[in-house]
Design a protein around this motif. Sequence first.
Motif, PDB file in Angstrom:
ATOM      1  N   ILE A  87      70.126  86.963  49.379  1.00 46.95           N
ATOM      2  CA  ILE A  87      71.101  85.904  49.689  1.00 46.95           C
ATOM      3  C   ILE A  87      72.493  86.429  49.348  1.00 46.95           C
ATOM      4  O   ILE A  87      72.869  86.549  48.175  1.00 46.95           O
ATOM      5  CB  ILE A  87      70.777  84.613  48.903  1.00 46.95           C
ATOM      6  N   ASN A  88      73.247  86.789  50.395  1.00 49.57           N
ATOM      7  CA  ASN A  88      74.524  87.470  50.148  1.00 49.57           C
ATOM      8  C   ASN A  88      75.728  86.529  50.118  1.00 49.57           C
ATOM      9  O   ASN A  88      76.839  86.949  49.800  1.00 49.57           O
ATOM     10  CB  ASN A  88      74.752  88.584  51.190  1.00 49.57           C
ATOM     11  N   GLN A  89      75.498  85.255  50.441  1.00 51.73           N
ATOM     12  CA  GLN A  89      76.611  84.304  50.442  1.00 51.73           C
ATOM     13  C   GLN A  89      76.049  82.882  50.348  1.00 51.73           C
ATOM     14  O   GLN A  89      74.981  82.594  50.895  1.00 51.73           O
ATOM     15  CB  GLN A  89      77.425  84.449  51.737  1.00 51.73           C
ATOM     16  N   VAL A  90      76.784  82.025  49.656  1.00 53.38           N
ATOM     17  CA  VAL A  90      76.429  80.604  49.583  1.00 53.38           C
ATOM     18  C   VAL A  90      77.715  79.807  49.760  1.00 53.38           C
ATOM     19  O   VAL A  90      78.698  80.043  49.061  1.00 53.38           O
ATOM     20  CB  VAL A  90      75.800  80.229  48.216  1.00 53.38           C
ATOM     21  N   VAL A  91      77.704  78.879  50.720  1.00 51.83           N
ATOM     22  CA  VAL A  91      78.798  77.919  50.856  1.00 51.83           C
ATOM     23  C   VAL A  91      78.169  76.548  50.702  1.00 51.83           C
ATOM     24  O   VAL A  91      77.244  76.193  51.435  1.00 51.83           O
ATOM     25  CB  VAL A  91      79.508  78.034  52.220  1.00 51.83           C
ATOM     26  N   CYS A  92      78.636  75.788  49.727  1.00 52.38           N
ATOM     27  CA  CYS A  92      77.955  74.520  49.461  1.00 52.38           C
ATOM     28  C   CYS A  92      78.918  73.466  48.944  1.00 52.38           C
ATOM     29  O   CYS A  92      79.944  73.776  48.337  1.00 52.38           O
ATOM     30  CB  CYS A  92      76.822  74.723  48.457  1.00 52.38           C
ATOM     31  N   MET A  93      78.538  72.214  49.226  1.00 52.99           N
ATOM     32  CA  MET A  93      79.234  71.085  48.625  1.00 52.99           C
ATOM     33  C   MET A  93      78.320  70.485  47.570  1.00 52.99           C
ATOM     34  O   MET A  93      77.115  70.300  47.811  1.00 52.99           O
ATOM     35  CB  MET A  93      79.581  70.035  49.677  1.00 52.99           C
ATOM     36  N   LEU A  94      78.880  70.195  46.422  1.00 52.58           N
ATOM     37  CA  LEU A  94      78.104  69.628  45.330  1.00 52.58           C
ATOM     38  C   LEU A  94      79.021  68.818  44.436  1.00 52.58           C
ATOM     39  O   LEU A  94      80.229  68.744  44.679  1.00 52.58           O
ATOM     40  CB  LEU A  94      77.365  70.714  44.547  1.00 52.58           C
ATOM     41  N   GLN A  95      78.452  68.201  43.441  1.00 55.18           N
ATOM     42  CA  GLN A  95      79.246  67.404  42.497  1.00 55.18           C
ATOM     43  C   GLN A  95      80.346  68.282  41.905  1.00 55.18           C
ATOM     44  O   GLN A  95      80.097  69.411  41.477  1.00 55.18           O
ATOM     45  CB  GLN A  95      78.320  66.891  41.403  1.00 55.18           C
ATOM     46  N   LYS A  96      81.589  67.767  41.887  1.00 52.24           N
ATOM     47  CA  LYS A  96      82.732  68.568  41.436  1.00 52.24           C
ATOM     48  C   LYS A  96      82.533  69.104  40.022  1.00 52.24           C
ATOM     49  O   LYS A  96      82.914  70.237  39.718  1.00 52.24           O
ATOM     50  CB  LYS A  96      84.018  67.738  41.518  1.00 52.24           C
ATOM     51  N   GLU A  97      81.923  68.297  39.184  1.00 55.64           N
ATOM     52  CA  GLU A  97      81.689  68.713  37.796  1.00 55.64           C
ATOM     53  C   GLU A  97      80.832  69.987  37.739  1.00 55.64           C
ATOM     54  O   GLU A  97      81.092  70.893  36.941  1.00 55.64           O
ATOM     55  CB  GLU A  97      80.983  67.574  37.060  1.00 55.64           C
TER      56      GLU A  97
END
Length: 266
Positions: free
Chosen positions: A128-138
């Motif tokens: 896994i060479n890259q991760v783009v994700c939305m998650l809890q800001k904390e």
Amino acid sequence: MERNDKVRPKKYLGQHFLKDQNIARKIVDALIFDDNKRVLEIGPGMGVLTQYLLLIKDIELKVVEIDKESVEYLKNNFSLLQSDIIEGDFLQLDLSTIYAGTYAIIGNFPYNISSQIFFSILEHKNTINQVVCMLQKEVADRIASPHGSKTYGILSVLLQAYYDIDSCFKVPPGVFNPPPKVMSAVIRLRRNTLKSLPCDERLFVQVVKQGFNNRRKTLRNALKNLNLEADVSALALLDKRAEQLSVADFISLTKIIEDSRAGTNN
């Protein structure tokens, strides 16, 4: 693209469907491609990101979705995806079977399992060479935190050891259905050039976890269960607490412990 039979968000799955198309576009635009355009999307729901991913030329896209209703929706509305929808739990997937080579992960991660997702990614860090994700800001802030920060922790160290991390942008609650009670954020992780750490990686994980599980103690006390040799225990570095050590410090400490054990066993 035809839209029908919208999916109802399910609380037990932690579903908060993004409804802002501009933000969806920005999340997809955060992916940085070289020649490899293999992507696995986690939890596509009704395809708010999927629709923009499919516009990328030469993309090889697969999606994994646990919700049967969302799977039906995707099948009915995304004809290009038919054979590339994996119905199941991401955390139960054998990630080594997804693609023959390296690939990226993208998704709006369910807040309740985001940490578990990252631990799975770490197990497959060399594919896994890259991760783009939305998650809890904390959680996003914690992952990107520098050492010395109160939010710096286990995930910060383990992910920063193998990935370069960028904070992309914040996302307010009102752009979701239903709105979560917290702010969200998008981050990008890109695999660094280290094929492996210059120390025993299992011991490294053990040292990091043990240090932060007792984060109010000095490392000398926090690492007592590791039965450190007297010369290691006397190190000035162990007067510090875990949050004060950089990733490089943790690697150095692990190497010292490893060498000390090797010397004892000779």
